[in-house]
Design an enzyme around this catalytic site. Structure first.
Site, mmCIF file in Angstrom:
data_model
loop_
_atom_site.group_PDB
_atom_site.id
_atom_site.type_symbol
_atom_site.label_atom_id
_atom_site.label_comp_id
_atom_site.label_asym_id
_atom_site.label_seq_id
_atom_site.Cartn_x
_atom_site.Cartn_y
_atom_site.Cartn_z
ATOM 1 C CE LYS A 1 -4.258 -1.820 1.965
ATOM 2 N NZ LYS A 1 -5.381 -1.592 2.879
ATOM 3 C CB ALA B 1 -0.123 4.893 17.146
ATOM 4 C CG LEU C 1 -10.507 0.217 12.055
ATOM 5 C CD1 LEU C 1 -9.247 0.722 11.368
ATOM 6 C CD2 LEU C 1 -11.701 1.028 11.585
HETATM 7 P P1 ATR Z 1 -1.849 -2.066 11.067
HETATM 8 O O1 ATR Z 1 -1.201 -1.723 9.765
HETATM 9 O O2 ATR Z 1 -2.912 -3.127 10.988
HETATM 10 O O3 ATR Z 1 -2.297 -0.867 11.807
HETATM 11 P P2 ATR Z 1 0.546 -2.173 12.669
HETATM 12 O O4 ATR Z 1 1.062 -0.996 11.932
HETATM 13 O O5 ATR Z 1 1.457 -3.307 12.943
HETATM 14 O O6 ATR Z 1 -0.710 -2.796 11.934
HETATM 15 O O7 ATR Z 1 -0.069 -1.618 14.065
HETATM 16 C C1 ATR Z 1 -0.606 -2.464 15.034
HETATM 17 C C2 ATR Z 1 -1.226 -1.628 16.156
HETATM 18 O O8 ATR Z 1 -1.775 -2.530 17.118
HETATM 19 C C3 ATR Z 1 -0.245 -0.751 16.904
HETATM 20 O O9 ATR Z 1 -0.907 0.387 17.404
HETATM 21 C C4 ATR Z 1 0.180 -1.669 18.054
HETATM 22 O O10 ATR Z 1 0.685 -1.011 19.191
HETATM 23 P P3 ATR Z 1 2.263 -0.654 19.321
HETATM 24 O O11 ATR Z 1 2.469 0.584 18.505
HETATM 25 O O12 ATR Z 1 2.465 -0.432 20.763
HETATM 26 O O13 ATR Z 1 3.011 -1.840 18.793
HETATM 27 C C5 ATR Z 1 -1.134 -2.309 18.388
HETATM 28 N N1 ATR Z 1 -0.978 -3.568 19.113
HETATM 29 C C6 ATR Z 1 -0.640 -4.764 18.587
HETATM 30 N N2 ATR Z 1 -0.607 -5.699 19.552
HETATM 31 C C7 ATR Z 1 -0.935 -5.066 20.707
HETATM 32 C C8 ATR Z 1 -1.109 -5.485 22.058
HETATM 33 N N3 ATR Z 1 -0.942 -6.769 22.418
HETATM 34 N N4 ATR Z 1 -1.470 -4.562 22.974
HETATM 35 C C9 ATR Z 1 -1.645 -3.273 22.634
HETATM 36 N N5 ATR Z 1 -1.516 -2.817 21.373
HETATM 37 C C10 ATR Z 1 -1.163 -3.691 20.424
#
Ligand code: ATR
Length: 290
Positions: A71, A132, A227
């Site tokens: 993307k 984020a 989402l």
């Molecule tokens: P996407 O493109 O689907 O948004 P990503 O860029 O990998 O995927 O982002 C995943 C999001 O889920 C992030 O906000 C991540 O938090 P961190 O920035 O702290 O990594 C969040 N996330 C994933 N696993 C998590 C968990 N176990 N607890 C809290 N937040 C989580």
């Protein structure tokens, strides 16, 4: 309609593409609306994106959707880019022009149309946004562009949320996104909020996971929008409902990102009745699979 010498082809480029529901959306619409178009998944290997886009153009493909992991990378291969997509830094739809493809982000316009169709407003609202990452960052832009009053953006990792908030605020020219840590949610001013769940937490098969497990958080939510659409009802949605809020999954966002792409490719407006028909078909697929 039979495939013949005039059939237009659209497709999805990504890796993997096997589980996509986009062919269902587009081929159902084409059949319903009598358009001589077909939509197919097109697996693209990691180092062949540039060739794939050039090849699609050379083969007269009408349009492409773009999914993970391309993307952002696809932007370098476009002739033109829509302003929202440019700001978000991600493109999921390519529309043929005379000398190359123009990129759009119908994921975010799709989320907006999904919310509008459920009567959920962004303009003037105070919003809580969880996450984020790539998806949440795009949602933060969308909220800012559509005139949200304030977006409390909560994330597990401070550096990421701080950087995203600063970037969106700079691009929009006002302090709309307020970065916070998840565990600081109690510092959000009292009131009821629209909360958008933009992390990957709770996605099948980890259906019991939820990004904030404390009951007190859900008392702040009048409407929860996740989402995620698999499972059909996430833990976040269940907890929102248990505290009296309304809750929606991301299937309508998926539906409308497809519909907007279809409209761009075919230069038509899809009616709400036709959108609803496709939605029922997608929903049947999910509720049967759950
Ligand atoms: P996407 O493109 O689907 O948004 P990503 O860029 O990998 O995927 O982002 C995943 C999001 O889920 C992030 O906000 C991540 O938090 P961190 O920035 O702290 O990594 C969040 N996330 C994933 N696993 C998590 C968990 N176990 N607890 C809290 N937040 C989580």
């Amino acid at each position: 309609m039979e495939i013949d010498g005039r059939t237009k082809i659209c497709g999805l480029i990504g890796n993997p593409v096997e589980h996509t529901l986009s062919p269902m959306i587009h081929n159902t619409l084409a059949q319903r609306l009598g358009h001589n178009m077909r939509y197919v998944p097109l697996l693209v290997e990691r180092d062949r994106l540039k060739e794939a886009v050039a090849g699609a153009f050379a083969l007269n493909l009408l349009g492409l959707n773009v999914t993970v992991p391309y993307k952002s990378e696809v932007i370098a291969n476009l002739r033109e880019i829509d302003e929202l997509a440019q700001n978000i830094g991600a493109v999921n739809t390519l529309v043929r022009t005379t000398d190359g493809y123009k990129g759009y982000n119908t994921d975010m316009e799709g989320l907006y149309r999904a919310m509008t169709s459920e009567g959920i407003r962004i303009g003037g609202e105070q919003i809580i946004l969880l996450g984020a990452g790539g998806a949440a960052r795009a949602v933060a832009y969308l909220c800012a562009v559509k005139g949200a009053d304030k977006v409390y953006m909560l994330n597990r990792t401070w550096d990421k949320v701080q950087a995203v908030a600063a970037e969106v605020n700079r691009a929009i020219g006002r302090d709309v996104v307020m970065p916070m840590l998840l565990k600081e949610y109690s510092q959000i001013p009292a009131g009821k909020y629209l909360a958008i769940q933009g992390t990957s937490v709770g996605l099948a098969p980890h259906v019991e996971d939820v990004v904030i497990a404390e009951e007190a958080f859900y008392k702040k939510i009048h409407t929860g929008f996740d989402l995620i659409y698999s499972p059909w009802e996430t833990k976040f949605m269940k907890m929102t409902k248990a505290h009296g809020g309304r809750a929606y999954n991301g299937l309508k966002m998926l539906l409308y990102q497809g519909i907007i792409a279809y409209e761009l490719w075919n230069n038509v407006t899809v009616s709400e009745a036709d959108a609803q028909m496709v939605y029922e078909k997608l929903k049947a697929h999910f509720t049967l699979a759950d």
